[in-house]
Motif scaffolding. Sequence first.
Motif, PDB file in Angstrom:
ATOM      1  N   UNK A  69      45.909 -97.871 -83.447  1.00 13.80           N
ATOM      2  CA  UNK A  69      45.123 -99.050 -83.846  1.00 13.80           C
ATOM      3  C   UNK A  69      45.211-100.193 -82.834  1.00 13.80           C
ATOM      4  N   UNK A  70      45.010 -99.863 -81.579  1.00 13.59           N
ATOM      5  CA  UNK A  70      45.004-100.898 -80.556  1.00 13.59           C
ATOM      6  C   UNK A  70      43.600-101.490 -80.430  1.00 13.59           C
ATOM      7  N   UNK A  71      43.493-102.456 -79.576  1.00 17.57           N
ATOM      8  CA  UNK A  71      42.198-103.076 -79.289  1.00 17.57           C
ATOM      9  C   UNK A  71      41.216-102.048 -78.725  1.00 17.57           C
ATOM     10  N   UNK A  72      41.741-100.976 -78.164  1.00 16.84           N
ATOM     11  CA  UNK A  72      40.917 -99.963 -77.515  1.00 16.84           C
ATOM     12  C   UNK A  72      40.678 -98.747 -78.393  1.00 16.84           C
ATOM     13  N   UNK A  73      41.084 -98.800 -79.654  1.00 16.25           N
ATOM     14  CA  UNK A  73      40.954 -97.643 -80.547  1.00 16.25           C
ATOM     15  C   UNK A  73      39.516 -97.185 -80.720  1.00 16.25           C
ATOM     16  N   UNK A  74      38.640 -98.099 -81.042  1.00 12.12           N
ATOM     17  CA  UNK A  74      37.251 -97.708 -81.291  1.00 12.12           C
ATOM     18  C   UNK A  74      36.563 -97.208 -80.011  1.00 12.12           C
ATOM     19  N   UNK A  75      36.699 -97.910 -78.865  1.00 14.09           N
ATOM     20  CA  UNK A  75      36.108 -97.346 -77.644  1.00 14.09           C
ATOM     21  C   UNK A  75      36.713 -95.985 -77.278  1.00 14.09           C
ATOM     22  N   UNK A  76      38.005 -95.813 -77.524  1.00 17.70           N
ATOM     23  CA  UNK A  76      38.638 -94.525 -77.224  1.00 17.70           C
ATOM     24  C   UNK A  76      38.058 -93.428 -78.115  1.00 17.70           C
ATOM     25  N   UNK A  77      37.841 -93.731 -79.394  1.00 15.71           N
ATOM     26  CA  UNK A  77      37.223 -92.756 -80.297  1.00 15.71           C
ATOM     27  C   UNK A  77      35.824 -92.406 -79.806  1.00 15.71           C
ATOM     28  N   UNK A  78      35.095 -93.394 -79.350  1.00 13.43           N
ATOM     29  CA  UNK A  78      33.760 -93.155 -78.817  1.00 13.43           C
ATOM     30  C   UNK A  78      33.778 -92.276 -77.573  1.00 13.43           C
ATOM     31  N   UNK A  79      34.747 -92.501 -76.703  1.00 19.10           N
ATOM     32  CA  UNK A  79      34.862 -91.686 -75.489  1.00 19.10           C
ATOM     33  C   UNK A  79      35.202 -90.241 -75.836  1.00 19.10           C
ATOM     34  N   UNK A  80      36.130 -90.054 -76.764  1.00 17.96           N
ATOM     35  CA  UNK A  80      36.479 -88.696 -77.184  1.00 17.96           C
ATOM     36  C   UNK A  80      35.259 -87.989 -77.766  1.00 17.96           C
ATOM     37  N   UNK A  81      34.485 -88.713 -78.555  1.00 18.16           N
ATOM     38  CA  UNK A  81      33.283 -88.125 -79.150  1.00 18.16           C
ATOM     39  C   UNK A  81      32.231 -87.834 -78.093  1.00 18.16           C
ATOM     40  N   UNK A  82      32.046 -88.757 -77.166  1.00 10.89           N
ATOM     41  CA  UNK A  82      31.040 -88.585 -76.114  1.00 10.89           C
ATOM     42  C   UNK A  82      31.257 -87.293 -75.334  1.00 10.89           C
ATOM     43  N   UNK A  83      32.520 -86.957 -75.107  1.00  8.68           N
ATOM     44  CA  UNK A  83      32.833 -85.772 -74.316  1.00  8.68           C
ATOM     45  C   UNK A  83      33.196 -84.562 -75.184  1.00  8.68           C
ATOM     46  N   UNK A  84      33.029 -84.703 -76.496  1.00  6.08           N
ATOM     47  CA  UNK A  84      33.256 -83.577 -77.396  1.00  6.08           C
ATOM     48  C   UNK A  84      34.678 -83.077 -77.417  1.00  6.08           C
ATOM     49  N   UNK A  85      35.631 -83.988 -77.338  1.00  4.26           N
ATOM     50  CA  UNK A  85      37.049 -83.619 -77.308  1.00  4.26           C
ATOM     51  C   UNK A  85      37.544 -83.472 -78.752  1.00  4.26           C
ATOM     52  N   UNK A  86      37.614 -82.227 -79.206  1.00  3.67           N
ATOM     53  CA  UNK A  86      37.950 -81.942 -80.609  1.00  3.67           C
ATOM     54  C   UNK A  86      39.342 -82.438 -81.005  1.00  3.67           C
ATOM     55  N   UNK A  87      40.223 -82.627 -80.043  1.00  2.00           N
ATOM     56  CA  UNK A  87      41.545 -83.169 -80.363  1.00  2.00           C
ATOM     57  C   UNK A  87      41.438 -84.572 -80.953  1.00  2.00           C
ATOM     58  N   UNK A  88      40.285 -85.191 -80.814  1.00  2.00           N
ATOM     59  CA  UNK A  88      40.078 -86.530 -81.344  1.00  2.00           C
ATOM     60  C   UNK A  88      39.821 -86.580 -82.837  1.00  2.00           C
ATOM     61  N   UNK A  89      39.547 -85.452 -83.479  1.00  2.00           N
ATOM     62  CA  UNK A  89      39.231 -85.455 -84.911  1.00  2.00           C
ATOM     63  C   UNK A  89      40.383 -86.041 -85.729  1.00  2.00           C
ATOM     64  N   UNK A  90      41.601 -85.569 -85.498  1.00  2.00           N
ATOM     65  CA  UNK A  90      42.760 -86.059 -86.270  1.00  2.00           C
ATOM     66  C   UNK A  90      42.975 -87.554 -86.118  1.00  2.00           C
ATOM     67  N   UNK A  91      43.008 -88.071 -84.890  1.00  2.00           N
ATOM     68  CA  UNK A  91      43.160 -89.509 -84.723  1.00  2.00           C
ATOM     69  C   UNK A  91      42.017 -90.314 -85.366  1.00  2.00           C
ATOM     70  N   UNK A  92      40.788 -89.812 -85.281  1.00  2.00           N
ATOM     71  CA  UNK A  92      39.662 -90.531 -85.898  1.00  2.00           C
ATOM     72  C   UNK A  92      39.822 -90.530 -87.418  1.00  2.00           C
ATOM     73  N   UNK A  93      40.255 -89.417 -87.987  1.00  2.40           N
ATOM     74  CA  UNK A  93      40.504 -89.387 -89.435  1.00  2.40           C
ATOM     75  C   UNK A  93      41.600 -90.384 -89.825  1.00  2.40           C
ATOM     76  N   UNK A  94      42.636 -90.471 -88.997  1.00  2.25           N
ATOM     77  CA  UNK A  94      43.698 -91.459 -89.266  1.00  2.25           C
ATOM     78  C   UNK A  94      43.143 -92.874 -89.215  1.00  2.25           C
TER      79      UNK A  94
END
Length: 176
Positions: A97-122
């Motif tokens: 939950x840093x200042x960069x959380x939402x942009x980081x979630x967007x970057x993971x999604x943009x590149x289809x990085x499935x490892x991002x699902x768990x952190x986004x759910x959190x």
Amino acid sequence: MSPSEDALRVFEGDLVLAIEHVDACVATFRGTEDVDLQFLFAERLPTLGSAALPALRKILDDPEVSGSLRYLAAWVALQIGDRGDSVAVLCREVETATRWSLPAAGALAQFGIREGVGPVLAALSRVDPQDTAEVIGYVTALRDLGGDLPTPARERFRSEGPRWMMRAIEDDFPEV
């Protein structure tokens, strides 16, 4: 010495110089404290390609660098093709939950990085349902990553968030 050996030595020298220039570019990126300038540098760094990855990884591994620089270095490395350190850094940003959380979630999604699902759910489990920008941002990332919206999150957004937001969420995650 043959002409081929001479050409090879010249070529090897050019490669050494090229790597020195790449390292200097990343050092300039690392050395600036102006976040706006960091963003401009980050937009251009991917043109250096994989030659920049060793220097970018040093930024990712340095606990002393700012959060913005670490996020941007991970974002650049991800664009270049790194799927190791950069993914771990971006997932950690979303999870903590840093200042960069939402942009980081967007970057993971943009590149289809499935490892991002768990952190986004959190992130969705902790986000304030009234913070519509964050809710929609994380829900969009989850959709783009191919994840499923958990029932508890759906119910919380339905009961505590604005109705228009829930309609938008249900467009992406219809109830079955």
